[in-house]
Design a protein around this motif. Structure first.
Motif, PDB file in Angstrom:
ATOM      1  N   PHE A 109       0.755  -1.786  -0.208  1.00  0.00           N
ATOM      2  CA  PHE A 109      -0.052   0.283  -0.094  1.00  0.00           C
ATOM      3  C   PHE A 109       1.045   1.397   0.029  1.00  0.00           C
ATOM      4  CE2 PHE A 109      -4.438  -2.096   2.133  1.00  0.00           C
ATOM      5  CZ  PHE A 109      -4.363  -2.812   0.969  1.00  0.00           C
ATOM      6  N   ALA A 110       2.077   1.028   0.497  1.00  0.00           N
ATOM      7  CA  ALA A 110       2.808   2.469   1.097  1.00  0.00           C
ATOM      8  C   ALA A 110       3.441   2.393  -0.523  1.00  0.00           C
ATOM      9  CB  ALA A 110       3.643   1.971   1.744  1.00  0.00           C
ATOM     10  N   ALA A 111       3.443   1.399  -1.931  1.00  0.00           N
ATOM     11  CA  ALA A 111       3.934   1.800  -2.656  1.00  0.00           C
ATOM     12  C   ALA A 111       3.367   2.763  -3.606  1.00  0.00           C
ATOM     13  CB  ALA A 111       4.583   0.303  -3.280  1.00  0.00           C
ATOM     14  N   GLU A 145      11.032   3.189  14.560  1.00  0.00           N
ATOM     15  CA  GLU A 145      10.654   4.564  13.889  1.00  0.00           C
ATOM     16  C   GLU A 145      10.211   4.504  11.697  1.00  0.00           C
ATOM     17  OE1 GLU A 145      13.522   7.384  14.121  1.00  0.00           O
ATOM     18  OE2 GLU A 145      13.309   8.096  16.579  1.00  0.00           O
ATOM     19  N   PHE A 146      10.981   3.034  11.502  1.00  0.00           N
ATOM     20  CA  PHE A 146      10.856   2.976   9.917  1.00  0.00           C
ATOM     21  C   PHE A 146       9.599   2.574  10.009  1.00  0.00           C
ATOM     22  CE2 PHE A 146      11.176   0.193   6.590  1.00  0.00           C
ATOM     23  CZ  PHE A 146      11.857   0.849   5.405  1.00  0.00           C
ATOM     24  N   HIS A 147       9.296   0.936  10.546  1.00  0.00           N
ATOM     25  CA  HIS A 147       8.183   0.328  10.633  1.00  0.00           C
ATOM     26  C   HIS A 147       6.687   1.652  10.667  1.00  0.00           C
ATOM     27  CE1 HIS A 147       9.550  -3.285   9.267  1.00  0.00           C
ATOM     28  NE2 HIS A 147      10.543  -3.002  10.355  1.00  0.00           N
ATOM     29  N   SER A 152       1.807   4.645   8.886  1.00  0.00           N
ATOM     30  CA  SER A 152       1.343   5.596   8.222  1.00  0.00           C
ATOM     31  C   SER A 152       1.781   5.450   6.328  1.00  0.00           C
ATOM     32  CB  SER A 152       2.131   6.480   8.876  1.00  0.00           C
ATOM     33  OG  SER A 152       1.865   6.626  10.099  1.00  0.00           O
ATOM     34  N   ALA A 153       2.278   5.593   5.811  1.00  0.00           N
ATOM     35  CA  ALA A 153       2.453   5.983   4.316  1.00  0.00           C
ATOM     36  C   ALA A 153       1.386   4.869   3.917  1.00  0.00           C
ATOM     37  CB  ALA A 153       3.939   5.485   4.156  1.00  0.00           C
ATOM     38  N   ALA A 154       1.119   3.465   4.277  1.00  0.00           N
ATOM     39  CA  ALA A 154       0.075   2.521   3.882  1.00  0.00           C
ATOM     40  C   ALA A 154      -1.640   3.134   3.679  1.00  0.00           C
ATOM     41  CB  ALA A 154       0.066   1.428   4.790  1.00  0.00           C
ATOM     42  N   ILE A 198       9.072   0.957  -2.755  1.00  0.00           N
ATOM     43  CA  ILE A 198       8.082   2.048  -2.414  1.00  0.00           C
ATOM     44  C   ILE A 198       8.885   3.688  -3.724  1.00  0.00           C
ATOM     45  CG2 ILE A 198       6.736   3.478  -1.001  1.00  0.00           C
ATOM     46  CD1 ILE A 198       7.692   2.239   1.470  1.00  0.00           C
ATOM     47  N   ILE A 199      10.075   3.683  -3.303  1.00  0.00           N
ATOM     48  CA  ILE A 199       9.907   5.142  -4.433  1.00  0.00           C
ATOM     49  C   ILE A 199       9.822   4.657  -5.664  1.00  0.00           C
ATOM     50  CG2 ILE A 199      11.844   6.058  -4.840  1.00  0.00           C
ATOM     51  CD1 ILE A 199      13.516   6.009  -2.236  1.00  0.00           C
ATOM     52  N   ALA A 200      10.202   3.411  -6.088  1.00  0.00           N
ATOM     53  CA  ALA A 200      10.521   2.456  -7.255  1.00  0.00           C
ATOM     54  C   ALA A 200       8.489   2.619  -7.810  1.00  0.00           C
ATOM     55  CB  ALA A 200      10.937   1.528  -8.100  1.00  0.00           C
TER      56      ALA A 200
END
Length: 228
Positions: A109-111, A145-147, A152-154, A198-200
């Motif tokens: 979802f974040a991607a 923090e990363f997870h 959140s980004a999802a 995710i960036i891609a």
């Protein structure tokens, strides 16, 4: 009569403190202490200590402990009282398997939905992890923090609820003061692989990278557990 009055006052106080709101307060505090590692699996939770620290009688403490027991986060043992539950190997594997799929979905979802600001936040976290030492506390904080940034980004509230639902069980994973020498570097590489996908904007690769990451985390957990 004075003694009877005092007993009556004590009963009234206990009755008041046993109200759901106060029992809920104690329950939430104990839950947070377990999540934070203040109480680790196998640790005893003393009613008197909790009662004194939270400024309540033992009645709501007992109610909170019974609730935690019903959720299998606490066991009541003879001669010891309340003890934070420990997961056996089979339960650990089951928990990681569930988390593996949830993490994959979160990365997928974040991607698809991560904003530039959210991607930048994850990049900043990974920059800090490049120079992180093998200090377990530091690594755990960066990993957390990363997870959380990933979740959140999802941008899916139901996924967040599902992840939150297993967070209490994750707290029952027996901690360790030892970390394999190669783990800090491999942890960074695994996180970077997730972020690159995710960036891609590649959901399939992000899902795969996240699931591989949790599978590796399980292997490390079991390996460290055997060595202790």
């Amino acid at each position: 009569m004075q003694g009877a009055d005092r007993n009556g006052d004590d009963d009234a106080r206990d009755s008041e403190e046993a109200a759901p709101s106060l029992a809920e307060y104690v329950y939430q505090e104990l839950s947070q202490w377990i999540r934070e590692g203040r109480y680790n699996p196998g640790d005893r939770i003393r009613e008197a200590t909790v009662s004194k620290e939270l400024g309540v009688s033992r009645t709501p403490v007992r109610e909170a402990l019974r609730r935690l027991q019903s959720e299998r986060r606490v066991t009541i043992e003879p001669q010891r009282g309340a003890v934070v539950a420990e997961l056996d190997r089979h339960e650990v594997v089951e928990l990681y398997q569930l988390r593996q799929h949830l993490e994959g979905i979160a990365a997928r979802f974040a991607a698809q939905h991560a904003s530039p600001a959210e991607i930048a936040e994850m990049q900043d976290i990974l920059k800090r992890s490049e120079n992180a030492s093998a200090d377990l506390k530091v690594l755990n904080q960066i990993n957390w923090e990363f997870h959380n940034a990933l979740y959140s980004a999802a941008h899916n509230r139901f996924l967040l609820r599902s992840i939150a639902a297993i967070s209490d069980e994750m707290a029952l994973l027996k901690g360790t003061k030892y970390i394999p020498e190669d783990r800090p570097a491999s942890l960074h590489r695994e996180h970077q692989r997730i972020l690159d996908a995710i960036i891609a904007r590649d959901p399939d690769q992000a899902d795969c990278a996240a699931q591989d990451h949790i599978e590796n985390a399980l292997r490390v957990h079991l390996r460290v557990g055997r060595s202790q």
